[in-house]
Design an enzyme around this catalytic site. Sequence first.
Site, PDB file in Angstrom:
ATOM      1  N   TYR A 113     -14.117  -7.562  -3.403  1.00 28.17           N
ATOM      2  CA  TYR A 113     -13.619  -7.007  -2.007  1.00 28.17           C
ATOM      3  C   TYR A 113     -14.782  -6.263  -1.537  1.00 28.17           C
ATOM      4  CZ  TYR A 113     -11.642  -4.028   1.782  1.00 28.17           C
ATOM      5  OH  TYR A 113     -11.726  -4.096   3.361  1.00 28.17           O
ATOM      6  N   VAL A 140      -0.020   1.081   0.330  1.00 28.38           N
ATOM      7  CA  VAL A 140       1.128   1.390   0.308  1.00 28.38           C
ATOM      8  C   VAL A 140       2.612   2.238   0.934  1.00 28.38           C
ATOM      9  CG1 VAL A 140      -0.014   3.995  -0.215  1.00 28.38           C
ATOM     10  CG2 VAL A 140       1.306   3.232  -2.270  1.00 28.38           C
TER      11      VAL A 140
END
Length: 320
Positions: free
Chosen positions: A147, A190
């Site tokens: 990524y 998160v």
Amino acid sequence: MKVLVTGGTGFIGRWVVKKLLDDHHDVWILDNLANSKKTNINEFKSHIHLKSFIQGDIKDEKTLEELFQRVQFDICYHLAASINVQDSIDDPKTTFENDVTGTFNVLEQCKRNDVKIVFMSTCMVYDRAIKPSGISELDMVKPASPYAGSKIAAENMVLSYYYSYGLPVVVVRPFNTYGPFQKTGGEGGVVAIFINNKLDGKLLSIYGDGKQTRDLLYVEDCADFVVTAGYLDKANGHIINAGTGKDISINDLAMLVSKNPAAIKHIPHIHPQSEIQKLLCNYSKAKELLDWEPKISLEDGIKRTEEWIKFTKEPSNKEN
């Protein structure tokens, strides 16, 4: 202006669209809905300045060509991408095709039609923060995942069009963005995952020892930054960070969300090699160049995000 937003139904994309609509620009959205849903833009469907939603893929050159021929855009905010670090390690080909080849296709259309492009990169291109002032745009990059590698490759391609062809471009690197409309499952951020687990009475699982830190940027601050970077000619040719200048460990974040140490557990990291131990943003360039600063504190941002997640869990809304 006439503005194209690729990935405009995604988490950050829909907030970029909102900011552009609030500023009275005509907006077209291109998204393949692979990592988002059209309901994210329901709020704007009757907005006079939302001109069209096109379900299409940036890897489809014909779709892009027809769109750019139909509308003479002033600017393209290019947010469409594969964004999951873990997925990129398991399936690097898909990430490369979306983030590099797809970006090349968008760039080619922008060049042919003289359209400025703002390219959404990421803080995940960096190595860990070492200096107390945080990571600046001059600090080292490290492709710790496919990524990150794909984003670095796409950044360089975008900047090459600035230097080779004089195309106005800006590369933006927001730090860890969170807020309403972020996914609350495995592909989410998160903060959203922790809040959702708390509300569901589940444990908050932390990969590794939880000492890794993140600079958490509220999504409306992020969207304001991204859009502003496109407005100002003096940003052309630049890479620009955005964050809060404050980091927090994942352990402390879990406590801030749950207020209950018994609700937190540590689990082995799936891909520890991709973990960046300390992410702390130096956003002085954004402040100087764009007159941009974050406005929302982490505590306020968590509160707003929790209110949104609670609302989306309401039974009356689930049925709609």
